[in-house]
Design an enzyme around this catalytic site. Structure first.
Site, PDB file in Angstrom:
ATOM      1  N   HIS A 136       4.325  -4.980   1.583  1.00  0.00           N
ATOM      2  CA  HIS A 136       5.693  -4.498   1.712  1.00  0.00           C
ATOM      3  C   HIS A 136       6.070  -4.557   3.186  1.00  0.00           C
ATOM      4  O   HIS A 136       5.277  -4.139   4.036  1.00  0.00           O
ATOM      5  CB  HIS A 136       5.802  -3.011   1.332  1.00  0.00           C
ATOM      6  CG  HIS A 136       5.529  -2.698  -0.093  1.00  0.00           C
ATOM      7  ND1 HIS A 136       6.528  -2.326  -0.959  1.00  0.00           N
ATOM      8  CD2 HIS A 136       4.379  -2.664  -0.811  1.00  0.00           C
ATOM      9  CE1 HIS A 136       6.006  -2.070  -2.156  1.00  0.00           C
ATOM     10  NE2 HIS A 136       4.699  -2.267  -2.094  1.00  0.00           N
ATOM     11  N   HIS A 156       0.473  -7.748  -2.897  1.00  0.00           N
ATOM     12  CA  HIS A 156       1.645  -8.015  -2.047  1.00  0.00           C
ATOM     13  C   HIS A 156       1.662  -7.073  -0.852  1.00  0.00           C
ATOM     14  O   HIS A 156       1.121  -5.971  -0.915  1.00  0.00           O
ATOM     15  CB  HIS A 156       2.945  -7.842  -2.839  1.00  0.00           C
ATOM     16  CG  HIS A 156       3.033  -6.522  -3.544  1.00  0.00           C
ATOM     17  ND1 HIS A 156       2.365  -6.273  -4.724  1.00  0.00           N
ATOM     18  CD2 HIS A 156       3.674  -5.378  -3.238  1.00  0.00           C
ATOM     19  CE1 HIS A 156       2.603  -5.029  -5.116  1.00  0.00           C
ATOM     20  NE2 HIS A 156       3.392  -4.462  -4.213  1.00  0.00           N
TER      21      HIS A 156
END
Ligand code: 5GP
Ligand code: ZN
Length: 146
Positions: A100, A98
Site C-alpha cells: 500500500h 501487495h
C-alpha cells in the site's frame, strides 16, 4: 480460490490502473485511507510477503519507490506510508501480496498504536528468540543475496 486482484490483472474486473509493466500493476484502492491510496501488486499470485521470490521483490520495491514519489507529488502529500499487511491479525483482507502507498497530510489522523514497554530482561528474551530464528535461515538469506 477466486482472487479479486487476479481478476483485475486478467482484465476481468475494473480498476483505476496508474502503472503497469510485464510483472507489476498499480491501481487505486477502492476504499482509500486518503485519496490517491495506491496498491502495487505483482502480476503473479503470491499469498503473502514471505513467499515472494527475491528477484520479484526487488522489482516490486523499486516500482513502489517510483509510484510512491508519483503519488506524493500528484496529490501534494506531506508524506506517505508504505505498508504490507500479512495475515488476518495484521489486517490482510486480499491474499494476493501487495504494497500500500498511502499519502499522508499533516494532522490527517493518528496511526499510532499504544506502545508497550519490555519488562526487565524481556527485551533480551525477544531478541534471543529472533536471533535464533535469524541464524536458522541465514543460509537461505545468504543464498538469495548472491
Ligand atoms: P489488505 O487489507 O489485504 O492489506 O488490502 C486490500 C486492499 O484492497 C483494501 O485496502 C481494499 O480496500 C482493496 N480492495 C479490495 N477489493 C478491491 C477491488 O475490487 N478493487 C480495488 N481497487 N481495491 C480493492
Ligand atoms: Zn491473485
Amino acid at each position: 480460490m477466486e482472487c479479486i486482484f487476479c481478476n483485475i490483472i486478467e482484465g476481468n474486473a475494473k480498476a483505476e490502473i496508474v502503472f503497469e509493466d510485464e510483472d507489476i500493476i498499480a491501481f487505486l484502492d477502492i476504499q482509500p485511507i486518503n485519496y490517491g491510496h495506491t496498491l502495487i501488486v505483482p502480476k503473479k499470485h503470491y499469498d503473502n510477503f514471505l513467499i515472494v521470490p527475491t528477484e520479484e521483490l526487488n522489482r516490486l520495491t523499486v516500482a513502489t519507490q517510483y509510484i510512491a514519489g508519483a503519488v506524493k507529488r500528484s496529490v501534494k502529500a506531506d508524506g506517505f506510508n508504505v505498508i504490507t499487511n500479512n495475515g488476518d491479525s495484521a489486517g490482510q483482507t486480499v491474499y494476493h501480496f501487495h504494497f500500500h502507498v498511502i499519502p499522508r497530510f499533516d494532522e490527517d489522523f493518528n496511526f499510532k498504536p499504544r506502545l508497550k514497554n519490555y519488562s526487565s530482561g524481556g527485551m533480551k528474551e525477544y531478541a534471543d528468540k529472533i536471533r535464533s530464528a535469524v541464524s536458522k535461515y541465514k543460509d537461505i538469506y545468504n543464498g538469495q543475496k548472491n
